[in-house]
Design an enzyme around this catalytic site. Structure first.
Site, mmCIF file in Angstrom:
data_model
loop_
_atom_site.group_PDB
_atom_site.id
_atom_site.type_symbol
_atom_site.label_atom_id
_atom_site.label_comp_id
_atom_site.label_asym_id
_atom_site.label_seq_id
_atom_site.Cartn_x
_atom_site.Cartn_y
_atom_site.Cartn_z
ATOM 1 N N ARG A 46 0.848 -1.202 0.000
ATOM 2 C CA ARG A 46 0.000 0.000 0.000
ATOM 3 C C ARG A 46 0.880 1.246 0.000
ATOM 4 O O ARG A 46 0.541 2.268 -0.572
ATOM 5 C CB ARG A 46 -0.983 0.007 1.185
ATOM 6 N N TYR A 98 -16.861 17.811 -14.665
ATOM 7 C CA TYR A 98 -17.213 16.400 -14.642
ATOM 8 C C TYR A 98 -18.269 16.131 -13.558
ATOM 9 O O TYR A 98 -18.086 16.541 -12.400
ATOM 10 C CB TYR A 98 -15.942 15.586 -14.376
ATOM 11 N N ASP A 170 -8.036 19.868 -13.273
ATOM 12 C CA ASP A 170 -8.335 18.560 -13.867
ATOM 13 C C ASP A 170 -7.970 18.657 -15.348
ATOM 14 O O ASP A 170 -8.644 19.341 -16.121
ATOM 15 C CB ASP A 170 -9.830 18.249 -13.662
ATOM 16 N N LYS A 195 -8.694 7.696 -18.980
ATOM 17 C CA LYS A 195 -9.023 8.275 -20.283
ATOM 18 C C LYS A 195 -7.785 8.263 -21.192
ATOM 19 O O LYS A 195 -7.323 7.205 -21.556
ATOM 20 C CB LYS A 195 -9.599 9.673 -20.072
HETATM 21 C C1 LIG Z 1 -13.625 10.398 -15.971
HETATM 22 C C2 LIG Z 1 -13.295 11.716 -15.413
HETATM 23 C C3 LIG Z 1 -13.047 11.885 -14.036
HETATM 24 C C4 LIG Z 1 -13.165 10.744 -13.045
HETATM 25 O O1 LIG Z 1 -12.226 9.761 -13.267
HETATM 26 P P1 LIG Z 1 -12.462 8.172 -12.968
HETATM 27 O O2 LIG Z 1 -11.214 7.564 -13.442
HETATM 28 O O3 LIG Z 1 -13.676 7.784 -13.751
HETATM 29 O O4 LIG Z 1 -12.694 8.048 -11.513
HETATM 30 C C5 LIG Z 1 -12.698 13.136 -13.599
HETATM 31 N N1 LIG Z 1 -12.616 14.190 -14.443
HETATM 32 C C6 LIG Z 1 -12.857 14.066 -15.754
HETATM 33 C C7 LIG Z 1 -12.749 15.267 -16.637
HETATM 34 C C8 LIG Z 1 -13.220 12.846 -16.289
HETATM 35 O O5 LIG Z 1 -13.480 12.735 -17.596
#
Ligand SMILES: *Cc1c(COP(=O)(O)O)cnc(C)c1O
Length: 379
Positions: A46, A98, A170, A195
């Protein structure tokens, strides 16, 4: 070093025990110690895992940051940033972001006494009236999901610094190949590695990158104390994804550009949202802070009804109807009923997210085939 070279070599060192060129998947929970407290720097997985460490080094390198930390999902990464806060603290967040981030803020953190102000950050000055002595954090996303609004990261960072706040961006939609928020003054960059970083729709993961040692130590403490770490296999997959990020992003951008222009000229298509259009309200900012405009596009139909949107969404053959984005294959999505269903309808409409809005994650297939598919679906 040029970007392409950096993306391929980021975090890559031959494995010390065998010379393996790829960091092995260290599928282990613990490490044998020579004597109590005498070990090779690895005690329990961890806290330490070599595959995860290689990935943490790689994400830091490609975001021009000093430190990287990876988490079991994008929202776990966001959650860890929120755990820097205390009850009574205030956060200024973008009003178009998001849906899962909005859900985490409103449904989880409000009840712990954190207060959120949702602000249209297309003009950074809109932030100022919400800053007070309790403000700690600014959270923003650019380009935004799904309306492709652009925030001027350097302008927000300047305001954040003036008031000694932490700015977290983000950067999922742009990817580190198109935009590097730390270079523009942000304190933390967050990615859903699910992504573009992973890029093959086969892993859930998130990461944070920062330059400040103290911030890194606090976030590392949260990572190991709260335990939202990804497994080594997932780290391996994202390490592999990063090696082709630059070539994938170039094709996402090329295909995105062709499809955005094609949509705009289609008689049945209404407004098209893509930051590469010269008449996009913040195109000049996108042009200045991004290296390309990406493959995320949203559009409305001239027949602005949910039924018509549903018909198009169910008619594509190459574009798969699915949540998520950033993979090699093209996806089509209905934000109002899918990715953004957790935002109340009034809130969505107020922010310009109509019921008929369709979002595309343009993949890296042949653009002619993608256009043909959209053409038969829109009809
Ligand atoms: C998918 C996404 C998230 C969340 O990420 P996960 O891997 O699904 O937990 C946060 N911000 C954006 C812009 C996203 O597209």
């Amino acid at each position: 070093m040029k970007l392409a070279t950096r993306f391929i070599h980021a975090g890559a060192h031959p494995d010390p025990s065998t010379g393996a060129i790829m960091t092995p998947i260290y599928q282990t929970s613990t490490y044998v110690q020579e004597a109590p407290g005498v070990n090779k720097g690895f005690e329990y997985a961890r806290s330490q895992n070599p595959t995860r460490f290689a990935l943490e080094e790689a994400v830091a390198e490609i975001e021009n940051g000093k430190f990287g930390l990876v988490f079991g999902s994008g929202v776990a990464a966001t959650d860890s940033v929120m755990k820097l806060l205390q009850p009574g603290d205030e956060v200024i967040a973008a009003n178009d972001m998001y849906g899962g981030t909005y859900r985490l803020f409103t449904k989880v953190y409000e009840k712990f006494g954190i207060r959120f102000h949702y602000v249209n950050m297309q003009d950074a000055e809109n932030i100022r009236p919400y800053i007070n002595e309790k403000t700690q954090l600014i959270w923003t996303e650019t380009p935004t999901n799904p309306l492709m609004n652009i925030t001027d990261i350097a302008a927000v960072a300047a305001i954040s610094k003036e008031h000694n706040l932490v700015l977290c961006v983000d950067n999922t939609f742009a990817s580190p190949y198109l935009q590097n928020p730390l270079d523009l003054g942000a304190d933390i960059v967050m990615h859903s590695a699910t992504k573009y970083l992973g890029g093959h729709s086969d892993v859930i993961q998130g990461c944070l990158v920062m330059n400040d040692q103290d911030l890194r130590d606090q976030l590392y403490f949260i990572q190991k104390s709260c335990g939202a770490v990804p497994g080594p296999m997932d780290c391996f997959l994202v390490l592999r994804g990063i090696k082709t990020l630059h070539v994938r992003m170039e094709r996402h951008c090329e295909n995105g550009e062709r499809i955005a222009h094609w949509l705009r000229n289609h008689p049945k298509v209404g407004k098209v949202y893509w930051p590469g259009f010269s008449d996009h309200p913040n195109h000049h900012i996108a042009k200045a802070q991004m290296r390309g405009f990406g493959g995320m596009i949203s559009f409305e139909l001239k027949n602005d009804s949910v039924e018509e949107a549903r018909r198009v969404l169910s008619s594509t053959k190459l574009f798969s109807l699915a949540e998520s984005l950033g993979g090699v294959e093209s996806l089509i999505n209905h934000p109002a009923s899918m990715t953004h269903a957790s935002i109340p309808r009034e809130e969505r409409i107020k922010n310009g997210l109509s019921d008929s809005l369709i979002r595309l994650s343009v993949g890296i297939e042949d653009a002619d085939d993608l256009i043909e598919d959209l053409n038969q679906a829109i009809g």
